[in-house]
Write a protein that holds these residues in place. Structure first.
Motif, PDB file in Angstrom:
ATOM      1  N   ASN A   1       0.718  -1.152   0.247  1.00  8.18           N
ATOM      2  CA  ASN A   1      -0.018   0.554  -0.132  1.00  8.18           C
ATOM      3  C   ASN A   1       0.624   0.869   0.197  1.00  8.18           C
ATOM      4  O   ASN A   1       0.981   2.361  -1.052  1.00  8.18           O
ATOM      5  CB  ASN A   1      -1.175  -0.192   1.030  1.00  8.18           C
ATOM      6  N   ARG A   2       1.896   1.195   0.684  1.00  2.23           N
ATOM      7  CA  ARG A   2       2.269   2.308   1.102  1.00  2.23           C
ATOM      8  C   ARG A   2       2.920   2.710  -0.019  1.00  2.23           C
ATOM      9  O   ARG A   2       3.864   3.482  -1.108  1.00  2.23           O
ATOM     10  CB  ARG A   2       4.116   1.706   1.924  1.00  2.23           C
ATOM     11  N   MET A   3       4.150   1.563  -1.250  1.00  4.47           N
ATOM     12  CA  MET A   3       4.525   1.250  -2.632  1.00  4.47           C
ATOM     13  C   MET A   3       3.255   2.440  -3.791  1.00  4.47           C
ATOM     14  O   MET A   3       4.045   2.868  -4.092  1.00  4.47           O
ATOM     15  CB  MET A   3       4.822   0.121  -3.116  1.00  4.47           C
ATOM     16  N   ARG A   4       2.275   2.578  -3.505  1.00  3.25           N
ATOM     17  CA  ARG A   4       1.505   2.805  -4.133  1.00  3.25           C
ATOM     18  C   ARG A   4       1.306   4.271  -3.516  1.00  3.25           C
ATOM     19  O   ARG A   4      -0.051   4.888  -4.532  1.00  3.25           O
ATOM     20  CB  ARG A   4      -0.389   1.949  -4.954  1.00  3.25           C
ATOM     21  N   HIS A   5       1.402   4.560  -2.688  1.00  2.00           N
ATOM     22  CA  HIS A   5       1.119   6.091  -2.239  1.00  2.00           C
ATOM     23  C   HIS A   5       1.829   7.235  -2.200  1.00  2.00           C
ATOM     24  O   HIS A   5       3.370   6.643  -2.454  1.00  2.00           O
ATOM     25  CB  HIS A   5       0.947   5.851  -0.386  1.00  2.00           C
ATOM     26  N   PRO A   6       1.729   8.739  -2.695  1.00  2.00           N
ATOM     27  CA  PRO A   6       1.951   9.399  -3.168  1.00  2.00           C
ATOM     28  C   PRO A   6       3.189   9.925  -2.007  1.00  2.00           C
ATOM     29  O   PRO A   6       4.615  10.831  -2.113  1.00  2.00           O
ATOM     30  CB  PRO A   6       2.170   9.977  -3.714  1.00  2.00           C
ATOM     31  N   ALA A   7       3.226   9.163  -0.995  1.00  2.00           N
ATOM     32  CA  ALA A   7       3.744   9.657   0.128  1.00  2.00           C
ATOM     33  C   ALA A   7       4.909   9.165   0.759  1.00  2.00           C
ATOM     34  O   ALA A   7       5.517   8.861   1.393  1.00  2.00           O
ATOM     35  CB  ALA A   7       2.831   9.925   1.064  1.00  2.00           C
ATOM     36  N   TYR A   8       5.377   7.993  -0.167  1.00  2.00           N
ATOM     37  CA  TYR A   8       6.003   6.899   0.098  1.00  2.00           C
ATOM     38  C   TYR A   8       6.941   6.056  -0.886  1.00  2.00           C
ATOM     39  O   TYR A   8       6.027   7.128  -2.012  1.00  2.00           O
ATOM     40  CB  TYR A   8       5.526   5.733   0.546  1.00  2.00           C
ATOM     41  N   PRO A   9       8.158   5.891   0.086  1.00  2.00           N
ATOM     42  CA  PRO A   9       8.759   5.918  -2.182  1.00  2.00           C
ATOM     43  C   PRO A   9       7.707   4.634  -3.339  1.00  2.00           C
ATOM     44  O   PRO A   9       7.534   3.985  -1.999  1.00  2.00           O
ATOM     45  CB  PRO A   9      10.166   4.812  -1.185  1.00  2.00           C
ATOM     46  N   ASN A  10       8.635   4.676  -3.869  1.00  2.00           N
ATOM     47  CA  ASN A  10       7.406   3.622  -5.016  1.00  2.00           C
ATOM     48  C   ASN A  10       7.881   2.378  -5.275  1.00  2.00           C
ATOM     49  O   ASN A  10       7.945   2.046  -6.717  1.00  2.00           O
ATOM     50  CB  ASN A  10       7.404   3.932  -6.442  1.00  2.00           C
ATOM     51  N   SER A  11       8.407   1.374  -4.577  1.00  2.00           N
ATOM     52  CA  SER A  11       8.970   0.309  -4.749  1.00  2.00           C
ATOM     53  C   SER A  11       9.553  -0.018  -3.195  1.00  2.00           C
ATOM     54  O   SER A  11       9.369   0.273  -2.243  1.00  2.00           O
ATOM     55  CB  SER A  11      10.630   0.260  -5.200  1.00  2.00           C
ATOM     56  N   VAL A  12       8.938  -1.845  -3.078  1.00  2.00           N
ATOM     57  CA  VAL A  12       9.009  -2.545  -2.419  1.00  2.00           C
ATOM     58  C   VAL A  12      10.180  -2.495  -1.371  1.00  2.00           C
ATOM     59  O   VAL A  12      10.036  -1.989   0.145  1.00  2.00           O
ATOM     60  CB  VAL A  12       9.474  -3.582  -2.874  1.00  2.00           C
ATOM     61  N   CYS A  13      11.241  -2.306  -2.530  1.00  2.00           N
ATOM     62  CA  CYS A  13      12.928  -1.630  -0.642  1.00  2.00           C
ATOM     63  C   CYS A  13      13.071  -0.540  -0.649  1.00  2.00           C
ATOM     64  O   CYS A  13      12.955  -0.500   0.476  1.00  2.00           O
ATOM     65  CB  CYS A  13      13.805  -3.021  -1.717  1.00  2.00           C
ATOM     66  N   GLY A  14      12.468   0.112  -1.477  1.00  2.00           N
ATOM     67  CA  GLY A  14      12.682   1.271  -1.121  1.00  2.00           C
ATOM     68  C   GLY A  14      11.774   1.790   0.131  1.00  2.00           C
ATOM     69  O   GLY A  14      11.996   2.666   0.792  1.00  2.00           O
TER      70      GLY A  14
END
Length: 343
Positions: free
Chosen positions: A128-141
């Motif tokens: 979910n975070r990966m898909r949200h603009p507030a967070y990095p857009n990769s799993v490892c990120g």
């Protein structure tokens, strides 16, 4: 012709003005609508980088009372909305192994002892975070966000847990959950959750988010308002996965120190190397089977080769000392050294 020309010019200008008025680039209409990022900042009121699930988060309470306090935070009313299935990382892609490893680590180190649904919920928070603009857009990120900073987003990346080898059975179970999550499987009851915490702590941000569900020992939350709605999760995968360089030296202070030898006050007879115990049932002069190195006695296990040779030597000596037996006319008589001659 002149009237027609003027009319055409006017129509052209009016069309241009209408087009500009309808243009989304104009700040007139857009200024009235805050962006998702602005909505997050105004509705939450705390810096996002402080709202972690890991070390460094501001905690109001910890311990047994925390569970009671957490139970009094109401679960969000209404229907929990689920994001559309999303699986942008193909299993055959070069980025998949890194994404799988990072997500498996998150599931394992955060929820290895949780029920399967608890593991699935943690994996969903990461994606979910990966898909949200507030967070990095990769799993490892997402998983390693803040790993070398003051506050990490997931505690296992900054508390030294990564220096310990995972248990095989729990790792395989976590990896299976991670594969399912990367294939697009989701849990409806955690919906758009982006945060969770253990029930034995009460972080400050628990009162600023919307509580969705309790699974195992974890409590799950989503952003309030527009920031937590499915349409806010519009960010695309970054098309690459990379585990960052980690400052392993920082973990040395987080690991438990080596065992310290504490001098024991002598409460027994000076010279003895074993202390008496209340459970001992023996005389004071007896160490009760616990070896005292000040005594003459030492535990010794006989050497089989030496024992065998000594045994044979003893047998030979015994045979040499036996009296001679003489057989005459089917009668057995003893012939002592000073006996008379047998007729």
């Amino acid at each position: 012709m002149k009237k027609r020309t003027k009319l055409a010019i006017r129509l052209t200008c009016l069309g241009a003005v209408a087009a500009l008025a309808a243009s989304p680039s104009l700040p007139v209409e857009q200024a009235a609508k805050p962006t998702i990022q602005q909505d997050i900042a105004s509705s939450i009121g705390n810096p996002l980088n402080e709202m972690s699930t890991g070390e460094g988060q501001a905690v109001l309470m910890a311990g047994g009372d925390a569970q009671s306090r957490n139970s009094r935070i109401p679960i969000m009313s209404g229907k929990t909305r689920l994001l559309a299935a999303y699986a942008p990382i193909a299993a055959q892609s070069a980025s998949y192994p890194a994404a799988l490893k990072c997500l498996t680590q998150a599931v394992y180190y955060e929820a290895a002892n949780e029920p399967r649904d608890g593991k699935r919920a943690v994996a969903q928070v990461v994606l979910n975070r990966m898909r949200h603009p507030a967070y990095p857009n990769s799993v490892c990120g997402v998983v390693y966000q803040g790993v070398n900073a003051r506050v990490c987003q997931f505690s296992f990346t900054c508390d030294g847990a990564l220096t310990r080898s995972p248990l095989r059975a729990q790792w395989l179970a976590s990896e299976e959950v991670a594969r399912d999550a990367l294939s697009g499987k989701q849990m409806k009851n955690v919906g758009t959750a982006t945060h969770y915490h253990a029930d034995y702590v009460v972080p400050k941000w628990a009162y600023t988010l919307s509580k969705l569900d309790v699974i195992g020992r974890h409590i799950f939350y989503r952003f309030p308002g527009r920031a937590g709605e499915p349409r806010a999760f519009a960010a695309n995968w970054s098309q690459t996965e990379r585990i960052p360089q980690i400052n392993w030296a920082r973990f040395s202070s987080a690991l438990p120190p080596e065992e310290t030898v504490i001098p024991v006050e002598e409460t027994w007879v000076p010279g003895l190397t074993v202390a008496p115990d209340t459970a001992d049932r023996h005389a004071k002069t007896d160490v009760g089977g616990r070896i005292d190195t000040t005594k003459e006695w030492r535990l010794s296990i006989p050497d089989p080769v030496t024992t065998e040779s000594r045994y044979k030597a003893a047998q030979n000596a015994q045979k040499a000392a036996e009296p001679t037996t003489i057989v005459l006319d089917e009668a057995v008589q003893t012939d002592p050294a000073n006996a008379e001659t047998v007729q």
